[in-house]
Design a protein around this motif. Structure first.
Motif, mmCIF file in Angstrom:
data_model
loop_
_atom_site.group_PDB
_atom_site.id
_atom_site.type_symbol
_atom_site.label_atom_id
_atom_site.label_comp_id
_atom_site.label_asym_id
_atom_site.label_seq_id
_atom_site.Cartn_x
_atom_site.Cartn_y
_atom_site.Cartn_z
ATOM 1 N N TYR A 1 -2.584 -12.474 4.434
ATOM 2 C CA TYR A 1 -3.323 -11.145 4.656
ATOM 3 C C TYR A 1 -3.210 -10.322 3.771
ATOM 4 O O TYR A 1 -2.208 -9.578 3.449
ATOM 5 C CB TYR A 1 -3.408 -10.705 5.902
ATOM 6 N N ARG A 2 -4.407 -9.762 2.907
ATOM 7 C CA ARG A 2 -4.273 -8.744 1.738
ATOM 8 C C ARG A 2 -5.162 -7.755 2.234
ATOM 9 O O ARG A 2 -6.526 -7.912 2.781
ATOM 10 C CB ARG A 2 -4.824 -9.287 0.537
ATOM 11 N N TYR A 3 -4.757 -6.370 2.488
ATOM 12 C CA TYR A 3 -5.610 -5.248 2.780
ATOM 13 C C TYR A 3 -5.945 -4.671 1.402
ATOM 14 O O TYR A 3 -5.218 -4.209 0.580
ATOM 15 C CB TYR A 3 -4.792 -4.209 3.522
ATOM 16 N N ASP A 4 -7.440 -4.360 1.287
ATOM 17 C CA ASP A 4 -7.779 -3.876 -0.022
ATOM 18 C C ASP A 4 -8.276 -2.526 0.131
ATOM 19 O O ASP A 4 -8.991 -2.050 -0.682
ATOM 20 C CB ASP A 4 -9.043 -4.814 -0.673
ATOM 21 N N ALA A 5 -7.653 -1.774 1.029
ATOM 22 C CA ALA A 5 -7.764 -0.169 1.302
ATOM 23 C C ALA A 5 -6.653 0.307 1.482
ATOM 24 O O ALA A 5 -5.500 -0.240 1.892
ATOM 25 C CB ALA A 5 -9.013 -0.060 2.369
ATOM 26 N N GLY A 6 -6.603 1.638 1.511
ATOM 27 C CA GLY A 6 -5.615 2.441 1.925
ATOM 28 C C GLY A 6 -4.612 2.791 0.681
ATOM 29 O O GLY A 6 -4.880 2.267 -0.439
ATOM 30 N N ILE A 7 -3.849 3.612 0.742
ATOM 31 C CA ILE A 7 -2.730 4.184 -0.313
ATOM 32 C C ILE A 7 -1.899 2.923 -0.930
ATOM 33 O O ILE A 7 -1.719 2.889 -2.077
ATOM 34 C CB ILE A 7 -2.121 5.243 0.111
ATOM 35 N N ALA A 8 -1.401 2.236 0.156
ATOM 36 C CA ALA A 8 -0.436 0.987 -0.564
ATOM 37 C C ALA A 8 -1.320 0.187 -1.269
ATOM 38 O O ALA A 8 -0.557 -0.352 -2.079
ATOM 39 C CB ALA A 8 -0.040 0.411 0.690
ATOM 40 N N ALA A 9 -2.544 -0.242 -0.891
ATOM 41 C CA ALA A 9 -3.402 -1.129 -1.953
ATOM 42 C C ALA A 9 -3.421 -0.406 -3.157
ATOM 43 O O ALA A 9 -3.802 -1.185 -4.362
ATOM 44 C CB ALA A 9 -4.626 -1.361 -1.116
ATOM 45 N N ALA A 10 -3.834 1.045 -3.257
ATOM 46 C CA ALA A 10 -4.057 1.633 -4.470
ATOM 47 C C ALA A 10 -2.877 1.798 -5.247
ATOM 48 O O ALA A 10 -3.041 1.407 -6.409
ATOM 49 C CB ALA A 10 -4.447 2.928 -4.136
ATOM 50 N N VAL A 11 -1.547 1.926 -4.636
ATOM 51 C CA VAL A 11 -0.276 1.561 -5.419
ATOM 52 C C VAL A 11 -0.125 0.388 -5.945
ATOM 53 O O VAL A 11 0.076 0.062 -7.329
ATOM 54 C CB VAL A 11 0.682 2.029 -4.451
ATOM 55 N N ARG A 12 -0.608 -0.755 -5.228
ATOM 56 C CA ARG A 12 -0.449 -2.018 -5.562
ATOM 57 C C ARG A 12 -1.229 -2.446 -6.714
ATOM 58 O O ARG A 12 -0.697 -2.975 -7.829
ATOM 59 C CB ARG A 12 -0.491 -2.982 -4.403
ATOM 60 N N ARG A 13 -2.361 -2.021 -6.851
ATOM 61 C CA ARG A 13 -3.555 -2.282 -7.848
ATOM 62 C C ARG A 13 -3.096 -1.621 -9.115
ATOM 63 O O ARG A 13 -3.043 -2.006 -10.206
ATOM 64 C CB ARG A 13 -4.803 -1.696 -7.594
ATOM 65 N N ARG A 14 -2.641 -0.231 -9.115
ATOM 66 C CA ARG A 14 -1.929 0.373 -10.152
ATOM 67 C C ARG A 14 -0.907 -0.166 -10.989
ATOM 68 O O ARG A 14 -0.789 -0.204 -12.026
ATOM 69 C CB ARG A 14 -1.713 1.854 -9.930
ATOM 70 N N LEU A 15 0.352 -0.701 -9.978
ATOM 71 C CA LEU A 15 1.192 -1.368 -10.528
ATOM 72 C C LEU A 15 1.183 -2.622 -11.240
ATOM 73 O O LEU A 15 1.489 -2.944 -12.088
ATOM 74 C CB LEU A 15 2.337 -1.516 -9.343
ATOM 75 N N SER A 16 -0.071 -3.250 -10.515
ATOM 76 C CA SER A 16 -0.152 -4.310 -11.203
ATOM 77 C C SER A 16 -0.961 -4.429 -12.540
ATOM 78 O O SER A 16 -1.064 -5.628 -13.240
ATOM 79 C CB SER A 16 -1.154 -5.396 -10.046
ATOM 80 N N GLN A 17 -1.502 -3.330 -12.961
ATOM 81 C CA GLN A 17 -1.980 -3.270 -14.108
ATOM 82 C C GLN A 17 -1.015 -3.180 -15.479
ATOM 83 O O GLN A 17 -1.329 -3.412 -16.607
ATOM 84 C CB GLN A 17 -2.833 -2.029 -14.138
ATOM 85 N N ALA A 18 0.414 -3.218 -15.005
ATOM 86 C CA ALA A 18 1.298 -2.922 -16.063
ATOM 87 C C ALA A 18 2.433 -3.964 -15.607
ATOM 88 O O ALA A 18 2.757 -4.207 -14.608
ATOM 89 C CB ALA A 18 1.755 -1.415 -16.221
ATOM 90 N N THR A 19 3.314 -4.333 -16.769
ATOM 91 C CA THR A 19 4.523 -5.097 -16.395
ATOM 92 C C THR A 19 5.468 -4.510 -15.821
ATOM 93 O O THR A 19 5.621 -3.171 -16.084
ATOM 94 C CB THR A 19 5.064 -5.676 -17.897
ATOM 95 N N PRO A 20 6.416 -5.144 -15.006
ATOM 96 C CA PRO A 20 7.513 -4.311 -14.261
ATOM 97 C C PRO A 20 8.078 -3.506 -15.316
ATOM 98 O O PRO A 20 8.705 -2.546 -14.874
ATOM 99 C CB PRO A 20 7.834 -5.395 -13.686
ATOM 100 N N ALA A 21 8.251 -3.965 -16.117
ATOM 101 C CA ALA A 21 9.280 -3.236 -17.300
ATOM 102 C C ALA A 21 8.634 -2.107 -17.658
ATOM 103 O O ALA A 21 9.248 -1.093 -18.286
ATOM 104 C CB ALA A 21 9.487 -4.368 -18.456
ATOM 105 N N MET A 22 7.375 -1.705 -17.663
ATOM 106 C CA MET A 22 6.491 -0.580 -17.890
ATOM 107 C C MET A 22 6.355 0.323 -16.907
ATOM 108 O O MET A 22 5.957 1.454 -16.929
ATOM 109 C CB MET A 22 5.380 -1.001 -18.722
#
Length: 344
Positions: free
Chosen positions: A223-244
């Motif tokens: 189950y993926r929740y596409d609203a809320g602050i956690a989802a926003a954090v996940r989307r922003r983190l996914s835009q960069a590689t973990p090393a960044m």
């Protein structure tokens, strides 16, 4: 491609479902044909197709638990279970109601919620010898799928123990749950962070109707929740590689809020910055191990670890196996035409 793979169910799980018909000398080919599957299923199937197969077998047996409990879970029981938990105030209350309902319907196995060391553990106890791994997995799918929907977000699983011995498709089970999986344990149990028990529930009768129209296919994938602050954090983190990835304070500044506010809002959703980063790293690690020839050292660097040993320790914590062992199991599955799956 990764998202498509997450919605696929391994052929081994199809075979285990069909075994419930074979045990009663019922033919399998008419059921397979009804859901558009060939007599021999040797390729992954979609969650929607597997859900249709589940419903077809349940109708043939008048048992939504595949004949694996002391009493049949008569057709319609899943719907009644959902109604029984719909108006609970918190996840903890809903979970306890669900366990009582399943105890009454199934009789055996029986579930109990135990809270210890920061984990909420659902323990399953059998009156006799251990059941199959497929029986325990079915119980977890039902319970975990409903609770994820109730709180509107995925509940990360931290551990899964099976009382039975490891089946030949044990690697499929590890891929399915995306968490440390152990077999031949004293008791079967599934654990998640106990803080999530306080999550509020706000679902309507109309929302339940929509949920039931998609069941059980919609509880077979994470189950993926596409609203809320956690989802926003996940989307922003996914835009960069973990090393960044930046520090929490810098990340909060990027989100234009004080660190204390971001931390509080994540806590309200039962999440944390570190947990979200771990979740993304874990998914990337699985994808890189199974889908690329990169070395463990190269993967560790891509995931932002300063040395392979740190990645090794993190991966063992996530999956209960070393990266090499996990990749080896994945290669064996590939050789048997078995693809990865991704649960609730």
């Amino acid at each position: 491609m990764a998202e498509i793979e997450r919605r696929m169910i391994a052929p081994a799980f199809v075979e285990e479902a069909l075994d419930s018909l074979r045990r009663l000398d019922k033919p399998t080919e008419p059921i397979l044909a009804r859901v558009g599957l060939p007599p021999l299923v040797d390729q992954p199937v979609s969650a929607e197709t597997y859900g249709a197969l589940w419903l077809a077998i349940a109708a043939a047996l008048d048992d939504e638990f595949f004949g694996m409990s002391a009493r049949p879970m008569r057709s319609g029981s899943f719907t009644l279970l959902c109604h029984s938990v719909l108006h609970a105030r918190t996840l903890g209350q809903a979970l306890r109601r669900a366990l009582r309902f399943l105890d009454v319907v199934l009789d055996d196995p029986r579930g109990q919620l135990v809270i210890r060391d920061g984990l909420a553990e659902v323990e399953l106890r059998d009156a006799g010898s251990p059941r199959s791994a497929f029986a325990y997995r079915t119980y977890w799918i039902i319970l975990h799928g409903i609770t994820c929907w109730l709180v509107g977000r995925r509940i990360p699983i931290r551990l899964v123990d099976f009382r039975c011995a490891e089946p030949k498709q044990g690697a499929d089970y590890r891929l399915f749950f995306g968490a440390p999986v152990r077999f031949s344990q004293p008791i079967s149990r599934l654990g998640f962070d106990s803080a999530l028990l306080d999550l509020p529930i706000s679902r309507s009768e109309q929302a339940l109707k929509q949920f039931l129209r998609g069941a059980p296919a919609n509880i077979l994938v994470r189950y993926r929740y596409d609203a809320g602050i956690a989802a926003a954090v996940r989307r922003r983190l996914s835009q960069a590689t973990p090393a960044m990835w930046r520090s929490f304070t810098e990340f909060a500044a990027d989100m234009r809020m004080p660190p204390s506010t971001l931390r509080h809002r994540l806590h309200d959703e039962g999440q944390s910055y570190a947990a979200i980063k771990d979740e993304i790293r874990r998914d990337l690690a699985v994808e890189l191990l199974l889908g690329t020839p990169k070395t463990i050292g190269e993967i560790a660097v891509q995931l932002g670890y300063s040395e392979p040993s740190a990645f090794f320790r993190a991966f063992r914590k996530w999956m209960g196996k070393s990266p090499e062992g996990f990749r080896r199991d994945g290669a064996e599955i590939e050789g048997m035409s078995v693809d990865s799956v991704d649960p609730p």
